[in-house]
Design a protein around this motif. Structure first.
Motif, mmCIF file in Angstrom:
data_model
loop_
_atom_site.group_PDB
_atom_site.id
_atom_site.type_symbol
_atom_site.label_atom_id
_atom_site.label_comp_id
_atom_site.label_asym_id
_atom_site.label_seq_id
_atom_site.Cartn_x
_atom_site.Cartn_y
_atom_site.Cartn_z
ATOM 1 N N ILE A 173 0.824 -1.210 0.000
ATOM 2 C CA ILE A 173 0.000 0.000 0.000
ATOM 3 C C ILE A 173 0.859 1.262 0.000
ATOM 4 O O ILE A 173 0.644 2.180 -0.803
ATOM 5 N N PHE A 174 1.825 1.328 0.899
ATOM 6 C CA PHE A 174 2.670 2.523 0.996
ATOM 7 C C PHE A 174 3.349 2.811 -0.344
ATOM 8 O O PHE A 174 3.353 3.954 -0.819
ATOM 9 N N ASP A 175 3.900 1.772 -0.968
ATOM 10 C CA ASP A 175 4.635 1.945 -2.236
ATOM 11 C C ASP A 175 3.707 2.435 -3.350
ATOM 12 O O ASP A 175 4.113 3.252 -4.189
ATOM 13 N N GLU A 176 2.461 1.939 -3.345
ATOM 14 C CA GLU A 176 1.508 2.344 -4.386
ATOM 15 C C GLU A 176 1.168 3.834 -4.257
ATOM 16 O O GLU A 176 1.153 4.570 -5.241
ATOM 17 N N VAL A 177 0.909 4.267 -3.038
ATOM 18 C CA VAL A 177 0.544 5.672 -2.815
ATOM 19 C C VAL A 177 1.746 6.590 -3.075
ATOM 20 O O VAL A 177 1.596 7.717 -3.545
ATOM 21 N N ALA A 178 2.952 6.087 -2.815
ATOM 22 C CA ALA A 178 4.170 6.894 -3.004
ATOM 23 C C ALA A 178 4.626 6.966 -4.455
ATOM 24 O O ALA A 178 5.458 7.805 -4.815
ATOM 25 N N LEU A 179 4.084 6.099 -5.321
ATOM 26 C CA LEU A 179 4.616 5.912 -6.673
ATOM 27 C C LEU A 179 4.734 7.221 -7.476
ATOM 28 O O LEU A 179 5.767 7.509 -8.079
#
Length: 570
Positions: free
Chosen positions: A394-400
């Motif tokens: 989740i974190f990586d997706e939002v940070a992309l």
């Protein structure tokens, strides 16, 4: 005595991938020629019941079964999936996933070809069933060039041609505009009456399904059957309210006015419902409700000025469209399948460039700006979150998006964590996306756009396939963002959403703008409703039936009262 065609007895099912059973002690009998509606919140087990009936359990979805399920008097555990498919025809929510043939005729004929049916017999059967679903003139047409409603009719014909005993519909209204959905329910009803086929419908949109008679409504919650009643009996209880399933709006209005719904008033069929019983209560309630007339913010943020576009040089999809969205507004864009709604959103985001006209954002001409430049101001959230997600966590997706823009790592962490808190996802920040529900994935995609701090966000069918609780969660979340200053454009087929959450709507038809007005006025204009494949609201019909001289004012007051109740957690 009608013979039973589906019989669950003390039936339990647990998916291999889960610790707890999804279905618990299901006892349900459906009889020949019945039309039954299955409703329940997301995750309640209603789709699992459908999978048991059509054989996807246990053949596609593995798990542990206890108890008995008989289809047409035969124990399902003794049958293979081919034998079940000859008795149960399934029409999926997304017809594209069901097509085999390239043309309409080929697709309808597929089951007959598998049975080595002689060609003269096959041609005759295909023509007969195509005529039944109003697709006789399209036998040579490509299935991929059809509208959503036409695709669904072809899917229906493809299972009917096999002379199945049971038709199972899994959310048949999810991708259809309101008028096409209404026609689909009429068609299902007509076929059921003409052929005496048993029909099972799994659907969230209860009021829309009840446009035509159903024999029983099965309410499923937490893997168990909570109710199995005829619709009039069910509406005289509070079961639907308890499990957060949306009741018809006309019944909600009567309950707000203090009216008690009883089965003898025939509340499930609006044409027979004795609404006049509540005339005085409705009038008293109407006089007590006050409207807060707040002047709207009038500073434009987005302007389309005579925009035209075509995917091919000889055929325009969008014709001379102009409208203005003001800063801080939440506006619906509505219209029938193929009206140009998604094309308009692509033009605004820069995925396509207009052939003519201008797009202005905050006073600046952005017509020739790149997608990257526009993404700094405008965000787009697709209908299906799985089409947007590309990371596992989740974190990586939002940070992309921030990573792609070269934002420093410390700032990325701060902005992502803040956005996850706003979206109610902070406790799950280190979870894999695969562990989330559909509604939670939707929030992740919204978060991945919000973190980029756009001034305007476009959402395509934000609530498609959501039960009433998840629908409300998503829309209240969007309302909160809107109250904090974010401008929101919603592309939707959902007339309830348009009416309850957006004061204003823009109506498209065949690529042209045909209306830009208050949502309540649009849904009170019979000519406009017919032209744009919309659907009249039962609130307007209730007001007319109970003698209100200004039905529009009645609907406005209901919406104001309902919003006030939601804002205060009523």
């Amino acid at each position: 005595m009608k013979k039973p065609v589906i019989e669950f007895q003390n039936y339990h099912f647990k998916y291999d991938s889960q610790k707890q059973p999804t279905l618990k002690n299901i006892n349900l009998t459906i009889y020949e020629g019945e039309k039954v509606l299955i409703v329940g919140p997301s995750g309640s087990g209603k789709s699992t019941i459908g999978h048991c009936i059509n054989g996807l359990i246990p053949f596609s979805y593995k798990g542990e079964i206890q108890g008995s399920l008989k289809i047409m008097g035969k124990e399902a555990s003794d049958l293979d999936i081919f034998s079940i498919s000859k008795m149960v025809g399934t029409v999926l929510q997304d017809p594209d996933g069901q097509f085999i043939g390239l043309s309409v005729g080929e697709d309808i004929a597929f089951a007959l070809e598998n049975d080595c049916t002689p060609q003269p017999e096959m041609v005759k059967a295909v023509k007969e069933v195509a005529a039944m679903v109003d697709m006789g003139a399209f036998l040579d047409a490509s299935v991929h060039h059809l509208s959503g409603g036409q695709k669904q009719r072809v899917s229906l014909a493809g299972v009917m041609v096999d002379n199945v005993n049971i038709l199972l519909f899994d959310e048949p209204l999810a991708n259809l505009d309101p008028a096409t959905g209404k026609h689909a329910i009429h068609l299902i009803d007509q076929i059921q009456k003409e052929t005496n086929t048993t029909v099972v419908i799994i659907e969230h949109r209860l009021e829309d399904v009840l446009y035509r008679h159903v024999d029983r409504i099965i309410v499923v919650d937490d893997g168990e059957i909570l109710a199995d009643q005829n619709p009039n009996e069910l509406f005289s209880t509070d079961i639907l309210e308890k499990v957060k399933i949306r009741e018809p709006l006309y019944l909600k209005a009567i309950k707000y006015a203090g009216g008690a719904i009883t089965k003898d008033l025939e509340p499930a069929d609006f044409s027979r419902f004795r609404a006049e019983t509540f005339r005085e209560q409705l009038r008293k309630w109407y006089e007590e409700v006050t409207l807060n007339e707040e002047p709207p913010e009038a500073e434009p943020i987005l302007e389309l000025n005579r925009v035209s576009f075509g995917y091919t040089p000889k055929k325009e999809t969008v014709h001379d469209v102009s409208f203005t969205i003001n800063k801080g507004e939440m506006v619906s864009i509505v219209g029938k399948n193929g009206a140009g709604k998604s094309t308009i959103s692509k033009l605004i985001c820069g995925f396509e460039t207009p052939n003519a006209g201008k797009i202005i954002f905050s006073g600046q001409d952005i017509t020739n700006e790149s997608i990257t430049e526009r993404s700094l101001k405008i965000g787009m959230v697709l209908q299906n979150p799985n089409h947007m997600i590309s990371k596992h966590m989740i974190f990586d997706e939002v940070a992309l998006g921030l990573v792609a823009r070269g934002v420093p790592e410390a700032e990325i962490r701060e902005r992502v964590e803040e956005t996850l808190k706003i979206c109610g996802l902070y406790p799950f920040r280190n979870w894999p996306i695969s562990a989330l529900s559909f509604g939670q994935k939707k929030r992740v995609t919204i978060a991945s756009i919000l973190v980029l701090q756009p001034e305007l966000i476009i959402l395509d069918e934000p609530t498609a396939g959501q039960d009433f609780r998840h629908y409300t969660d998503i829309m209240e979340f969007l309302m909160e963002l809107n109250r904090n200053g974010l401008t929101i454009l919603l592309i939707t087929h959902d007339m309830h959403l348009m009416l309850e959450y957006t004061d204003r709507a823009i109506v498209l038809c065949d690529g042209r703008k045909i209306a830009d007005d208050q949502s309540v006025r649009i849904l009170s204009d019979p000519q406009l409703i017919e032209q744009a494949n919309l659907k009249e609201t039962s609130l307007f019909e209730l007001a007319t039936k109970t003698g209100f001289t200004d039905p529009i004012k009645f609907v406005e007051r209901f919406i104001a009262y309902d919003r006030e109740g939601r804002n205060h957690g009523k």
